[in-house]
Structure formats: C-alpha cells, structure tokens
Write an enzyme that holds these catalytic residues in place. Structure first.
Site, short mmCIF file in Angstrom:
data_model
loop_
_atom_site.label_atom_id
_atom_site.label_comp_id
_atom_site.label_asym_id
_atom_site.label_seq_id
_atom_site.Cartn_x
_atom_site.Cartn_y
_atom_site.Cartn_z
N HIS A 1 0.83 -1.21 0.00
CA HIS A 1 0.00 0.00 0.00
C HIS A 1 0.87 1.27 0.00
O HIS A 1 0.51 2.29 0.57
CB HIS A 1 -0.99 0.00 1.17
CG HIS A 1 -2.10 -0.99 0.96
ND1 HIS A 1 -3.20 -0.71 0.20
CD2 HIS A 1 -2.25 -2.27 1.38
CE1 HIS A 1 -4.00 -1.78 0.16
NE2 HIS A 1 -3.45 -2.74 0.86
N ASP B 1 2.46 2.00 -3.19
CA ASP B 1 2.63 2.41 -4.60
C ASP B 1 1.82 3.66 -4.93
O ASP B 1 2.34 4.62 -5.51
CB ASP B 1 2.37 1.26 -5.59
CG ASP B 1 0.99 0.63 -5.57
OD1 ASP B 1 0.20 0.95 -4.66
OD2 ASP B 1 0.71 -0.20 -6.47
N GLY C 1 -8.59 -14.10 -7.64
CA GLY C 1 -8.94 -13.51 -6.35
C GLY C 1 -7.95 -13.86 -5.25
O GLY C 1 -8.23 -13.69 -4.07
N SER D 1 -3.73 -11.78 -11.08
CA SER D 1 -4.20 -12.44 -12.30
C SER D 1 -4.71 -11.41 -13.31
O SER D 1 -4.51 -11.57 -14.51
CB SER D 1 -5.26 -13.49 -12.00
OG SER D 1 -6.33 -12.93 -11.30
N GLU E 1 -6.95 -0.65 -16.21
CA GLU E 1 -7.63 -1.15 -15.00
C GLU E 1 -8.32 0.00 -14.25
O GLU E 1 -9.43 -0.15 -13.77
CB GLU E 1 -6.63 -1.89 -14.09
CG GLU E 1 -7.28 -2.43 -12.84
CD GLU E 1 -6.92 -3.87 -12.51
OE1 GLU E 1 -6.14 -4.50 -13.22
OE2 GLU E 1 -7.45 -4.36 -11.49
N ASP F 1 1.48 -3.88 -9.61
CA ASP F 1 1.21 -5.21 -10.18
C ASP F 1 1.58 -5.25 -11.66
O ASP F 1 2.28 -6.15 -12.11
CB ASP F 1 -0.27 -5.57 -10.01
CG ASP F 1 -0.71 -5.52 -8.56
OD1 ASP F 1 0.17 -5.44 -7.68
OD2 ASP F 1 -1.92 -5.56 -8.31
C1 GLA Z 1 -3.11 -4.25 -5.04
C2 GLA Z 1 -2.96 -3.11 -6.03
C3 GLA Z 1 -1.53 -2.58 -6.04
C4 GLA Z 1 -1.05 -2.25 -4.62
C5 GLA Z 1 -1.35 -3.41 -3.66
C6 GLA Z 1 -1.05 -3.07 -2.23
O1 GLA Z 1 -2.35 -5.34 -5.45
O2 GLA Z 1 -3.32 -3.54 -7.33
O3 GLA Z 1 -1.44 -1.45 -6.87
O4 GLA Z 1 -1.62 -1.06 -4.15
O5 GLA Z 1 -2.70 -3.83 -3.75
O6 GLA Z 1 0.31 -2.87 -2.04
#
Ligand code: GLA
Length: 396
Positions: A37, A39, A125, A130, A163, A175
């Site tokens: 959390h 990014d 999930g 994914s 997204e 991600d």
């Molecule tokens: C999800 C989001 C990422 C990031 C994480 C928490 O995976 O897609 O962008 O914020 O949660 O680190």
C-alpha cells in the site's frame, strides 16, 4: 508453464484452421516481498514475478473481429475491435477489452482482428495479480503483432490506466509493473512516483519463499481499497498545513512525519499514514540488509510490515492473521506477511529449505483449525516478466 502443444490444439478446436500463424505469449503473476500500500502513495515497492501466470495464444484474422476465449471460463465470444464498451456480463473479458480500448486511445488502430485464447494458472482472487497478468500479456501481444514498440514500462502504465479507467479499480502501478518487468531470480525495487527501478538479485540461499493462499475470497476489496486511498489523500491534505507543495505521503521521511503527525486530524487517518511512511522506510532498510545477505533481518522487516498492515492499515483480516501467526511458530521461518491488497488472498513467508514440508503441514493444520478453510501452498521461484514464447513440438 502451460502445455503449449495442448493449448495450440485447443486453439484450433475453438477457432479452426491449422497451427500456422499462431503465436504464444506469457505474462507472470507477482508476489510483493515488502512495501505494501505504498505504490499509490509514491513510495517504494519490492515485488517479484512468479514463474506461473497467463499464457496467450494469438492469431491474426482477416476481418475486424476479436475472438476472446479462455481455458478457465466457459464464456467466449467474438466482438468488433471498435467500439469497445465495458459490459459487466463480459466478466474476465473486460480486461483484454480494456487494453484494446486504451491502445486505441493511444492511436494504435488495429488493422484487423485477432483470435485470442487465454490460459491462466494464477488462482483468481488470490491477490497474485491475475488481472494485471491478463492485461499485460494482451498489451504486449497486440503491440508485438502490430509491429509496434513493446517498451515494458509503457505497457505497465497503459495496463494500469486500463484497470483504473475501463475496469474502475483504482490500483497503483505495482502489479502491472512487476508483471511487465520481472526477471528470473530478481526482485524489482521500484520507486512508484518516478518509475525509476532496479532489478535486485534475490539470493535467498537455503531459504525458500512460500506463498500461502488463504482461499478466502477478497470480499469488499475494491471499496475498502478505495477507502484507504482516500484516507491517504486526507492525510496529505492535513499535512499541507505545513508542507503545501507536497502531494504524496511518500515525500515524508519518518522523522518529518513524526514531527508533523499532529497536523492530521483523525486518529484513523494518522494511523494509515504512519503505516505508509514507515513501510516505505522498511523497503529502504530491506535493501540495506539484503545487500549484506542478512536474511534474518529481512524476515524481521517482513514481520513488522504485516503487523503494521494489521494494526495501523487494518487490511489483514482473520484469515491472513491466522496464517501468518501459524507460520511464525514453525522453526526455520524468518518472516511471514500478507502480500497484495489484503482482505484475504495470500501470505508470503521466508522458510528454511529443510522446513518446507513441516511448514506446509503445520501451517495448513493450524490454519484449518482457526478458520475452517483449507490452505494451498506454492513454493515460489522468481520468473521473467512478459515475453513471447516459442511453440515447439507442433507441426506448422
Ligand atoms: C493491489 C494493487 C496494487 C497495490 C497493492 C497493495 O495489489 O493492485 O497497486 O496497491 O494492492 O500494495
């Protein structure tokens, strides 16, 4: 990695023709080792690509239709390449559709359509990205087939945009970035504000990374995720009383934060912000200890990360906590934490190779006792980011 021979046959069964002209692409899932959390707050993350992910077989069509099919879902159809419109009933297909939509916004006119067959190996999930894997493999394949640049930093950015804007999930860049830019045996230190990054060799010696899937579906994840994002934005606003020019929590050192935390009005918002600032610092500390090969210290930082996500950021939940608690009782475990957004999904633990079997048996048993759920475990090897793969053993 998928069985490409079998997948090619499935492609032909669905779309007809021969194997001629079919090309194959792969994008991995990801695990984040530390920096959670952070990014969307302009901080550091430290994810790695997995060896399993999404394989995509693609072949050009002579008309302007897009064939969408997956070995994982019944739902398949042909749609026109333009206009592309979000439709809830299209379920997983909204991820590739979003990519086509963003590519078109960027001026890439698809001259003709493609038949696409997806094969996903990432449990849905589970918090192992994914959706980012589907997005990135689609963008890479379509750009490559169109003879365009496949710059993987740009691909990560456009997959995140897709997204955010097409699928309505306000995720950060981690991600998509990890899935696009991963490298075998390396984790990626990424500064999410500037997108400066470094691939850091991840030498865990006699220790293995084990991913534990709680098999708890991540209910409410989008709404809670967006709530955390706005809490962070609130903290930034409150701190602007002293630092009007700063727009991200990632711009505060721990000392600066401590000296100014009183400016944040709400206790909850202050706790959320504290997690972010301290978590970014833990990533920096991780780099220092990993450089010295001090895996025990890295394990401690993983533990501190989870505890902060549990107590300050409040995104863990009973299942993730139960699995992490169980993991920490097994001898040979240096650290254990949740990975990804939280609210269910997966944990990642650093486990001595001699303890791997004991780990799976004991954590599985204790987790089941605590939650009634069966856990799954994957001993993780770090793989490459998105790439084209050769189809061998198929007569063309
Ligand atoms: C999800 C989001 C990422 C990031 C994480 C928490 O995976 O897609 O962008 O914020 O949660 O680190």
């Amino acid at each position: 990695m998928a069985d490409l021979k079998k997948l090619t046959q499935q492609f032909i069964d669905i779309y007809g023709g021969t194997a001629e002209g079919i090309r194959a692409f792969h994008a991995p899932g990801r695990v984040n080792l530390i920096g959670e959390h952070t990014d969307y707050n302009g901080g550091y993350v430290f994810p790695a690509a997995l060896t399993f992910g999404t394989t995509l077989l693609a072949r050009e069509r002579s008309d302007n239709q897009l064939g969408l099919a997956s070995t994982n879902f019944e739902l398949r159809k042909h749609i026109a390449v333009s206009p592309i419109v979000y439709d809830e009933a299209d379920d997983w297909m909204n991820y590739p559709k979003g990519i086509v939509n963003v590519l078109q916004q960027r001026g890439l006119t698809l001259e003709h359509g493609y038949d696409l067959l997806y094969h996903g190996e990432i449990p849905n999930g589970a918090g192992l990205s994914s959706s980012a894997s589907i997005e990135v493999v689609t963008a890479y394949a379509l750009l490559k087939l169109a003879g365009q640049s496949t710059n993987t930093v740009e691909i990560a950015k456009l997959a995140q945009k897709s997204e955010n804007e097409f699928n309505g999930v306000q995720c950060g860049i981690m991600d998509q970035f990890a899935v696009a830019n991963g490298l075998k045996d390396h984790a990626i230190l990424l500064m999410c504000d500037t997108l400066e990054f470094e691939r850091v060799p991840f030498n865990s010696g006699q220790y293995k990374l084990i991913i534990g899937n709680t098999n708890k579906r991540r209910g409410l994840v989008d709404s809670k995720y967006n709530e955390r994002r706005s809490e962070c934005e609130q903290a930034v606003k409150d701190l602007q009383a002293a630092f009007p020019e700063r727009t991200l929590l990632g711009q505060y050192s721990v000392d600066e934060f401590n000296a100014n935390a009183h400016l944040i009005q709400s206790d909850i918002v202050r706790a959320r912000a504290r997690h972010v600032v301290e978590e970014i610092d833990r990533v920096v500390q991780s780099m220092a200890v990993l450089k010295k090969n001090d895996l025990a210290a890295f394990g401690q930082l993983m533990n501190a990360s989870h505890d902060s996500l549990r107590d300050l950021y409040e995104v863990t939940g009973a299942e993730l906590d139960a699995m992490v608690d169980a993991a920490r009782t097994v001898p040979g475990v240096l650290g254990s934490r949740m990975t990804g957004a939280g609210f269910g999904g997966c944990t990642v633990s650093l486990v001595h190779e001699d303890s791997v079997e004991q780990f799976q048996a004991e954590v599985g048993r204790k987790y089941k006792e605590a939650t009634g759920l069966d856990a799954d475990f994957y001993v993780c090897t770090i793989g490459n980011g998105v790439e084209e793969i050769k189809i061998i053993g198929v007569d063309l």
